[in-house]
Design a protein around this motif. Sequence first.
Motif, PDB file in Angstrom:
ATOM      1  N   VAL A 125       0.834  -1.197   0.000  1.00  0.00           N
ATOM      2  CA  VAL A 125       0.000   0.000   0.000  1.00  0.00           C
ATOM      3  C   VAL A 125       0.877   1.258   0.000  1.00  0.00           C
ATOM      4  N   ALA A 126       1.973   1.244   0.760  1.00  0.00           N
ATOM      5  CA  ALA A 126       2.885   2.398   0.788  1.00  0.00           C
ATOM      6  C   ALA A 126       3.463   2.659  -0.595  1.00  0.00           C
ATOM      7  N   ARG A 127       3.882   1.613  -1.267  1.00  0.00           N
ATOM      8  CA  ARG A 127       4.477   1.801  -2.593  1.00  0.00           C
ATOM      9  C   ARG A 127       3.440   2.295  -3.606  1.00  0.00           C
ATOM     10  N   PHE A 128       2.176   1.887  -3.459  1.00  0.00           N
ATOM     11  CA  PHE A 128       1.099   2.434  -4.286  1.00  0.00           C
ATOM     12  C   PHE A 128       1.003   3.940  -4.078  1.00  0.00           C
ATOM     13  N   TRP A 129       0.950   4.376  -2.813  1.00  0.00           N
ATOM     14  CA  TRP A 129       0.811   5.806  -2.518  1.00  0.00           C
ATOM     15  C   TRP A 129       2.055   6.594  -2.931  1.00  0.00           C
ATOM     16  N   CYS A 130       3.231   5.972  -2.918  1.00  0.00           N
ATOM     17  CA  CYS A 130       4.430   6.635  -3.459  1.00  0.00           C
ATOM     18  C   CYS A 130       4.203   6.990  -4.917  1.00  0.00           C
ATOM     19  N   GLU A 131       3.655   6.065  -5.673  1.00  0.00           N
ATOM     20  CA  GLU A 131       3.390   6.307  -7.096  1.00  0.00           C
ATOM     21  C   GLU A 131       2.315   7.367  -7.297  1.00  0.00           C
ATOM     22  N   VAL A 132       1.277   7.335  -6.465  1.00  0.00           N
ATOM     23  CA  VAL A 132       0.191   8.308  -6.592  1.00  0.00           C
ATOM     24  C   VAL A 132       0.700   9.724  -6.334  1.00  0.00           C
ATOM     25  N   LEU A 133       1.470   9.893  -5.268  1.00  0.00           N
ATOM     26  CA  LEU A 133       1.843  11.228  -4.792  1.00  0.00           C
ATOM     27  C   LEU A 133       3.249  11.678  -5.153  1.00  0.00           C
ATOM     28  N   GLY A 134       4.044  10.805  -5.754  1.00  0.00           N
ATOM     29  CA  GLY A 134       5.427  11.162  -6.018  1.00  0.00           C
ATOM     30  C   GLY A 134       6.274  11.140  -4.754  1.00  0.00           C
ATOM     31  N   TYR A 135       5.830  10.363  -3.766  1.00  0.00           N
ATOM     32  CA  TYR A 135       6.557  10.211  -2.512  1.00  0.00           C
ATOM     33  C   TYR A 135       7.688   9.196  -2.695  1.00  0.00           C
ATOM     34  N   VAL A 136       8.545   9.117  -1.697  1.00  0.00           N
ATOM     35  CA  VAL A 136       9.665   8.179  -1.732  1.00  0.00           C
ATOM     36  C   VAL A 136       9.679   7.331  -0.465  1.00  0.00           C
ATOM     37  N   VAL A 137      10.290   6.165  -0.608  1.00  0.00           N
ATOM     38  CA  VAL A 137      10.515   5.298   0.548  1.00  0.00           C
ATOM     39  C   VAL A 137      11.805   5.769   1.207  1.00  0.00           C
ATOM     40  N   PRO A 138      11.770   6.056   2.498  1.00  0.00           N
ATOM     41  CA  PRO A 138      13.003   6.495   3.158  1.00  0.00           C
ATOM     42  C   PRO A 138      14.043   5.380   3.211  1.00  0.00           C
ATOM     43  N   SER A 139      15.264   5.750   3.489  1.00  0.00           N
ATOM     44  CA  SER A 139      16.330   4.758   3.643  1.00  0.00           C
ATOM     45  C   SER A 139      15.981   3.820   4.794  1.00  0.00           C
ATOM     46  N   PRO A 140      16.465   2.575   4.730  1.00  0.00           N
ATOM     47  CA  PRO A 140      16.201   1.649   5.837  1.00  0.00           C
ATOM     48  C   PRO A 140      16.866   2.153   7.119  1.00  0.00           C
ATOM     49  N   PRO A 141      16.440   1.644   8.261  1.00  0.00           N
ATOM     50  CA  PRO A 141      17.032   2.065   9.527  1.00  0.00           C
ATOM     51  C   PRO A 141      18.558   1.878   9.529  1.00  0.00           C
ATOM     52  N   LYS A 142      19.216   2.693  10.311  1.00  0.00           N
ATOM     53  CA  LYS A 142      20.672   2.639  10.412  1.00  0.00           C
ATOM     54  C   LYS A 142      21.118   1.215  10.746  1.00  0.00           C
ATOM     55  N   GLY A 143      22.159   0.772  10.042  1.00  0.00           N
ATOM     56  CA  GLY A 143      22.690  -0.569  10.266  1.00  0.00           C
ATOM     57  C   GLY A 143      22.145  -1.613   9.311  1.00  0.00           C
ATOM     58  N   PHE A 144      21.212  -1.218   8.428  1.00  0.00           N
ATOM     59  CA  PHE A 144      20.610  -2.160   7.478  1.00  0.00           C
ATOM     60  C   PHE A 144      20.778  -1.623   6.066  1.00  0.00           C
ATOM     61  N   ALA A 145      21.233  -2.472   5.167  1.00  0.00           N
ATOM     62  CA  ALA A 145      21.442  -2.057   3.776  1.00  0.00           C
ATOM     63  C   ALA A 145      20.126  -1.924   3.018  1.00  0.00           C
ATOM     64  N   THR A 146      19.145  -2.767   3.362  1.00  0.00           N
ATOM     65  CA  THR A 146      17.856  -2.753   2.664  1.00  0.00           C
ATOM     66  C   THR A 146      16.725  -2.940   3.676  1.00  0.00           C
ATOM     67  N   TRP A 147      15.504  -2.643   3.224  1.00  0.00           N
ATOM     68  CA  TRP A 147      14.342  -2.903   4.074  1.00  0.00           C
ATOM     69  C   TRP A 147      14.150  -4.402   4.279  1.00  0.00           C
ATOM     70  N   ASP A 148      14.495  -5.217   3.284  1.00  0.00           N
ATOM     71  CA  ASP A 148      14.410  -6.673   3.445  1.00  0.00           C
ATOM     72  C   ASP A 148      15.336  -7.135   4.571  1.00  0.00           C
ATOM     73  N   ASP A 149      16.555  -6.573   4.622  1.00  0.00           N
ATOM     74  CA  ASP A 149      17.483  -6.906   5.714  1.00  0.00           C
ATOM     75  C   ASP A 149      16.875  -6.536   7.064  1.00  0.00           C
ATOM     76  N   PHE A 150      16.274  -5.352   7.116  1.00  0.00           N
ATOM     77  CA  PHE A 150      15.639  -4.920   8.367  1.00  0.00           C
ATOM     78  C   PHE A 150      14.524  -5.881   8.760  1.00  0.00           C
ATOM     79  N   ASN A 151      13.661  -6.235   7.811  1.00  0.00           N
ATOM     80  CA  ASN A 151      12.543  -7.138   8.116  1.00  0.00           C
ATOM     81  C   ASN A 151      13.015  -8.497   8.605  1.00  0.00           C
ATOM     82  N   ARG A 152      14.080  -9.022   7.996  1.00  0.00           N
ATOM     83  CA  ARG A 152      14.599 -10.328   8.435  1.00  0.00           C
ATOM     84  C   ARG A 152      15.129 -10.278   9.872  1.00  0.00           C
ATOM     85  N   SER A 153      15.500  -9.096  10.345  1.00  0.00           N
ATOM     86  CA  SER A 153      16.009  -8.958  11.715  1.00  0.00           C
ATOM     87  C   SER A 153      14.890  -8.929  12.752  1.00  0.00           C
ATOM     88  N   GLN A 154      13.660  -8.782  12.297  1.00  0.00           N
ATOM     89  CA  GLN A 154      12.515  -8.682  13.199  1.00  0.00           C
ATOM     90  C   GLN A 154      11.960 -10.066  13.532  1.00  0.00           C
TER      91      GLN A 154
END
Length: 142
Positions: free
Chosen positions: A19-48
């Motif tokens: 849903v976030a990525r849909f709204w990025c496309e609608v509004l021209g928004y961007v996904v922020p960088s992943p939290p400090k210490g993680f190269a990607t959002w996938d890396d962050f999610n795997r840590s949870q």
Amino acid sequence: MSSVKQFQVTFDCADPERVARFWCEVLGYVVPSPPKGFATWDDFNRSQSPEDQGSWFACSDPSGVGPRLYFQRVPEGKVAKNRLHLDVRVGTGLVGEERLATLEAECVRLVALGAVRVRLLYDGTDSCIVMQDIEGNEFCLD
């Protein structure tokens, strides 16, 4: 008393990243960088923990003007009309047929992204198109 300077809009949803990525496309928004210490959002999610993986996602206006949008996973599906909705202002300052043509063109773009057109509200001068995002949340093209 000081006034509020910033606010965030939060969406309850089943699939926050989608849903976030849909709204990025609608509004021209961007996904922020992943939290400090993680190269990607996938890396962050795997840590949870398994139950927290993919439980939230966010996007923001790259200009810093618009509010941050936050998407949180909830167990229940949408069952009623939104009590609050976004108006996506693409026809500001336009009237009549010019406004309607601008709204219709944006509607076509958003339908291609997965939005659903619900209905056109048009009185000959003013118009808006009621739509739904990819999880059924209402919004208007205004």
